[in-house]
Design an enzyme around this catalytic site. Structure first.
Site, mmCIF file in Angstrom:
data_model
loop_
_atom_site.group_PDB
_atom_site.id
_atom_site.type_symbol
_atom_site.label_atom_id
_atom_site.label_comp_id
_atom_site.label_asym_id
_atom_site.label_seq_id
_atom_site.Cartn_x
_atom_site.Cartn_y
_atom_site.Cartn_z
ATOM 1 N N LYS A 44 -115.401 61.843 -19.900
ATOM 2 C CA LYS A 44 -115.376 60.374 -19.758
ATOM 3 C C LYS A 44 -116.792 59.803 -19.751
ATOM 4 C CE LYS A 44 -112.819 59.881 -15.956
ATOM 5 N NZ LYS A 44 -112.002 59.191 -14.928
ATOM 6 N N LYS A 46 -118.873 60.309 -17.309
ATOM 7 C CA LYS A 46 -119.177 59.930 -15.914
ATOM 8 C C LYS A 46 -119.639 61.158 -15.148
ATOM 9 C CE LYS A 46 -116.604 56.680 -13.736
ATOM 10 N NZ LYS A 46 -115.438 55.954 -13.173
HETATM 11 N N1 C2G Z 1 -110.671 49.995 -9.418
HETATM 12 C C1 C2G Z 1 -110.321 48.749 -8.884
HETATM 13 N N2 C2G Z 1 -111.288 47.952 -8.368
HETATM 14 C C2 C2G Z 1 -112.597 48.364 -8.342
HETATM 15 C C3 C2G Z 1 -112.944 49.629 -8.859
HETATM 16 C C4 C2G Z 1 -111.955 50.438 -9.397
HETATM 17 O O1 C2G Z 1 -109.137 48.360 -8.907
HETATM 18 N N3 C2G Z 1 -113.545 47.531 -7.805
HETATM 19 C C5 C2G Z 1 -109.603 50.822 -9.995
HETATM 20 C C6 C2G Z 1 -109.837 51.130 -11.472
HETATM 21 O O2 C2G Z 1 -109.371 50.064 -12.282
HETATM 22 C C7 C2G Z 1 -109.010 52.404 -11.650
HETATM 23 C C8 C2G Z 1 -109.086 53.072 -10.262
HETATM 24 O O3 C2G Z 1 -109.574 52.078 -9.345
HETATM 25 O O4 C2G Z 1 -107.648 52.084 -11.955
HETATM 26 C C9 C2G Z 1 -110.029 54.249 -10.251
HETATM 27 O O5 C2G Z 1 -111.293 53.799 -10.719
HETATM 28 P P1 C2G Z 1 -112.354 54.922 -11.186
HETATM 29 O O6 C2G Z 1 -112.522 55.926 -10.113
HETATM 30 O O7 C2G Z 1 -113.549 54.208 -11.749
HETATM 31 O O8 C2G Z 1 -111.559 55.655 -12.356
HETATM 32 P P2 C2G Z 1 -111.800 55.568 -13.926
HETATM 33 O O9 C2G Z 1 -113.122 56.144 -14.273
HETATM 34 O O10 C2G Z 1 -111.479 54.188 -14.340
HETATM 35 O O11 C2G Z 1 -110.714 56.631 -14.442
HETATM 36 O O12 C2G Z 1 -107.408 58.283 -17.388
HETATM 37 C C10 C2G Z 1 -107.806 57.184 -16.598
HETATM 38 C C11 C2G Z 1 -109.176 57.421 -16.002
HETATM 39 O O13 C2G Z 1 -109.230 58.671 -15.350
HETATM 40 C C12 C2G Z 1 -109.516 56.290 -15.040
#
Ligand code: C2G
Length: 153
Positions: A44, A46
């Protein structure tokens, strides 16, 4: 019984993550969370501060999360929906549209993110604090150097 599934890295867990997960749990009876492995994070683009095992342990500690699975690749969602008999696949709306291709097998919904907080922001704040501390230390060291020089002269 309604089963809800979501995925994420969940590094440096913060209220944005918790509020989303709480809202997802309120959509059904069982909440399953796919936590991205460190290897999948690389895919990803990350990197996380906490390794997968610790991120998994933290999500498992949330009383309203019923099961945690490993997210290892993009394509596993369709299989997971079948394996865990999922009714709703839900993500924050920064992913809107990204998973509509599996809408045939499951209801796919996107919920508004919590504005004003992100793991990236937290990392930035911490790094700034570190920089400030290093600067203050450098100032103190040069001041001591000047004092020592004065005492010698
Ligand atoms: N999220 C949120 N509000 C934030 C930050 C994150 O609602 N201020 C939500 C994101 O939209 C996501 C979840 O929290 O649905 C997890 O966020 P991340 O850990 O950044 O995950 P991400 O990298 O988006 O991975 O296959 C899907 C991916 O693995 C999603």
């Amino acid at each position: 019984m309604t089963t809800v599934l979501t995925y994420g890295t969940f590094d440096l867990l913060h209220v944005g993550h918790v509020r989303l997960l709480r809202r997802l749990k309120a959509l059904g009876d069982t909440l399953i969370v796919g936590v991205s492995t460190d290897a999948f994070n690389e895919l990803k683009g990350k990197s996380s501060i906490y390794p997968f095992a610790e991120r998994r342990e933290i999500i498992e500690a949330l009383g309203f999360v019923d099961q945690v699975i490993a997210e290892e690749h993009w394509e596993q969602k369709r299989d997971d929906v079948q394996t865990y008999n999922v009714d709703i696949l839900a993500m924050g709306d920064d992913w809107v549209g990204e998973f509509d291709d599996i809408a045939g097998d499951v209801e796919v919904i996107y919920l508004p993110r919590t504005e004003g907080i992100s793991t990236t922001d937290i990392k930035t704040v911490i790094s700034r604090v570190e920089e400030d501390k290093i600067f203050a230390l450098e100032q103190a060291v040069s001041q001591v150097g000047r004092l020592v020089k004065k005492l010698r002269d």
